[in-house]
Scaffold this motif. Structure first.
Motif, PDB file in Angstrom:
ATOM      1  N   ASP A 189       0.873  -1.173   0.000  1.00 33.46           N
ATOM      2  CA  ASP A 189       0.000   0.000   0.000  1.00 33.46           C
ATOM      3  C   ASP A 189       0.908   1.220   0.000  1.00 33.46           C
ATOM      4  OD1 ASP A 189      -1.673   2.154   0.544  1.00 33.46           O
ATOM      5  OD2 ASP A 189      -2.732   1.168   2.185  1.00 33.46           O
ATOM      6  N   ASP A 190       1.118   1.810  -1.151  1.00 33.33           N
ATOM      7  CA  ASP A 190       2.112   2.885  -1.256  1.00 33.33           C
ATOM      8  C   ASP A 190       1.627   4.240  -0.760  1.00 33.33           C
ATOM      9  OD1 ASP A 190       0.384   3.413  -3.338  1.00 33.33           O
ATOM     10  OD2 ASP A 190       1.955   3.757  -4.820  1.00 33.33           O
ATOM     11  N   VAL A 191       0.445   4.294  -0.150  1.00 34.77           N
ATOM     12  CA  VAL A 191      -0.093   5.561   0.332  1.00 34.77           C
ATOM     13  C   VAL A 191       0.071   5.722   1.842  1.00 34.77           C
ATOM     14  CG1 VAL A 191      -2.189   6.964   0.551  1.00 34.77           C
ATOM     15  CG2 VAL A 191      -1.729   5.712  -1.564  1.00 34.77           C
ATOM     16  N   GLN A 192      -0.245   4.670   2.595  1.00 36.87           N
ATOM     17  CA  GLN A 192      -0.182   4.799   4.044  1.00 36.87           C
ATOM     18  C   GLN A 192       0.080   3.460   4.713  1.00 36.87           C
ATOM     19  OE1 GLN A 192      -3.898   6.239   5.624  1.00 36.87           O
ATOM     20  NE2 GLN A 192      -5.104   4.944   4.290  1.00 36.87           N
ATOM     21  N   ALA A 193       0.528   3.561   5.965  1.00 33.91           N
ATOM     22  CA  ALA A 193       0.768   2.368   6.779  1.00 33.91           C
ATOM     23  C   ALA A 193       0.401   2.712   8.215  1.00 33.91           C
ATOM     24  CB  ALA A 193       2.231   1.944   6.685  1.00 33.91           C
ATOM     25  N   PHE A 194       0.134   1.684   9.004  1.00 33.97           N
ATOM     26  CA  PHE A 194      -0.316   1.874  10.378  1.00 33.97           C
ATOM     27  C   PHE A 194       0.556   1.064  11.328  1.00 33.97           C
ATOM     28  CE2 PHE A 194      -3.807   2.301   7.424  1.00 33.97           C
ATOM     29  CZ  PHE A 194      -4.297   3.556   7.754  1.00 33.97           C
ATOM     30  N   LEU A 195       1.029   1.696  12.374  1.00 37.20           N
ATOM     31  CA  LEU A 195       1.895   1.062  13.370  1.00 37.20           C
ATOM     32  C   LEU A 195       1.089   0.790  14.627  1.00 37.20           C
ATOM     33  CD1 LEU A 195       4.853   0.249  14.001  1.00 37.20           C
ATOM     34  CD2 LEU A 195       5.184   2.581  14.860  1.00 37.20           C
ATOM     35  N   ARG A 196       1.096  -0.483  15.070  1.00 34.17           N
ATOM     36  CA  ARG A 196       0.362  -0.874  16.281  1.00 34.17           C
ATOM     37  C   ARG A 196       1.222  -1.765  17.157  1.00 34.17           C
ATOM     38  NH1 ARG A 196      -5.543  -2.966  15.872  1.00 34.17           N
ATOM     39  NH2 ARG A 196      -5.608  -2.164  17.984  1.00 34.17           N
ATOM     40  N   LEU A 197       0.924  -1.746  18.428  1.00 34.21           N
ATOM     41  CA  LEU A 197       1.600  -2.601  19.401  1.00 34.21           C
ATOM     42  C   LEU A 197       1.284  -4.065  19.148  1.00 34.21           C
ATOM     43  CD1 LEU A 197       0.711  -0.558  22.607  1.00 34.21           C
ATOM     44  CD2 LEU A 197       2.995  -0.784  21.601  1.00 34.21           C
ATOM     45  N   ARG A 198       2.262  -4.907  19.382  1.00 30.31           N
ATOM     46  CA  ARG A 198       2.031  -6.350  19.347  1.00 30.31           C
ATOM     47  C   ARG A 198       1.363  -6.746  20.655  1.00 30.31           C
ATOM     48  NH1 ARG A 198       6.443  -9.667  16.316  1.00 30.31           N
ATOM     49  NH2 ARG A 198       7.484  -8.079  15.087  1.00 30.31           N
ATOM     50  N   ASP A 199       0.481  -7.756  20.578  1.00 32.88           N
ATOM     51  CA  ASP A 199      -0.031  -8.309  21.826  1.00 32.88           C
ATOM     52  C   ASP A 199       0.703  -9.616  22.090  1.00 32.88           C
ATOM     53  OD1 ASP A 199      -1.231 -10.288  20.297  1.00 32.88           O
ATOM     54  OD2 ASP A 199      -3.279  -9.668  20.705  1.00 32.88           O
ATOM     55  N   GLY A 200       0.303 -10.351  23.105  1.00 32.49           N
ATOM     56  CA  GLY A 200       1.012 -11.568  23.485  1.00 32.49           C
ATOM     57  C   GLY A 200       0.977 -12.653  22.430  1.00 32.49           C
ATOM     58  N   SER A 201      -0.050 -12.658  21.585  1.00 29.99           N
ATOM     59  CA  SER A 201      -0.128 -13.673  20.526  1.00 29.99           C
ATOM     60  C   SER A 201       0.355 -13.052  19.222  1.00 29.99           C
ATOM     61  CB  SER A 201      -1.577 -14.170  20.407  1.00 29.99           C
ATOM     62  OG  SER A 201      -2.423 -13.094  20.026  1.00 29.99           O
ATOM     63  N   SER A 202      -0.267 -13.413  18.123  1.00 33.57           N
ATOM     64  CA  SER A 202       0.175 -12.880  16.832  1.00 33.57           C
ATOM     65  C   SER A 202      -0.594 -11.635  16.408  1.00 33.57           C
ATOM     66  CB  SER A 202       0.027 -13.964  15.750  1.00 33.57           C
ATOM     67  OG  SER A 202      -1.346 -14.329  15.661  1.00 33.57           O
TER      68      SER A 202
END
Length: 169
Positions: free
Chosen positions: A42-55
């Motif tokens: 996706d060459d327009v945007q990306a989203f950064l999120r925290l990992r949780d204990g699983s996947s």
């Protein structure tokens, strides 16, 4: 930031978020510690999120919206509703790294981890960018604008003509 600046940001941030967070595309089909891998999908945007204990991932989202480096001098609206470019000139369009969150809606652990993630992301984007002066059409300054090192070099090598158009930061 132009592509080389995004690559520098991605390479610098990836080791820092290795076990903390992942970048995702909007459709959530790609997840990676490397922003550039997600932007390949996706060459327009990306989203950064925290990992949780699983996947999976949890908590608030930090959005990376890419910049544009394209010929542009406005659009003409055709009778069928299509927008077509008019008088092509090369420009650098602004992007952003931003988030909105409501700390009281998160657990203390998520608040602490997300605060650390946001600090890491912004520290690394500041490391690959420089303060930049930008003006609105009314002459007032945009605050907190930054420009990537490679984009700054590109502008120095091929200085643009000054026009009445403006970009947001």
């Amino acid at each position: 930031m132009i592509r080389a600046d995004v690559e520098a940001f991605s390479a610098a941030l990836a080791p820092a978020i290795a076990r903390l967070a992942l970048w995702n595309d909007q459709a959530h089909t790609t997840a990676s510690e490397h922003l550039t891998e997600v932007l390949a999908v996706d060459d327009v945007q990306a989203f950064l999120r925290l990992r949780d204990g699983s996947s999976g991932q949890i908590g608030p989202i930090i959005q990376f919206l890419t910049t544009g480096h394209f010929p542009y001098d406005g659009f003409e609206v055709l009778p069928d509703g299509r927008h077509v470019p008019v008088v092509m000139q090369e420009t650098l369009d602004s992007g952003r790294l931003a988030y909105t969150w409501f700390p009281d809606e998160q657990t203390p652990e998520i608040r602490e981890r997300f605060t650390a993630l946001a600090e890491l992301a912004f520290r690394h984007v500041r490391a690959v960018t420089h303060p930049h002066v930008a003006r609105r059409l009314d002459g007032s300054h945009w605050r907190n604008c930054r420009i990537g090192s490679h984009a700054k070099q590109w502008l120095r090598e091929d200085p643009p003509e000054v026009s009445a158009t403006t970009a947001s930061c």
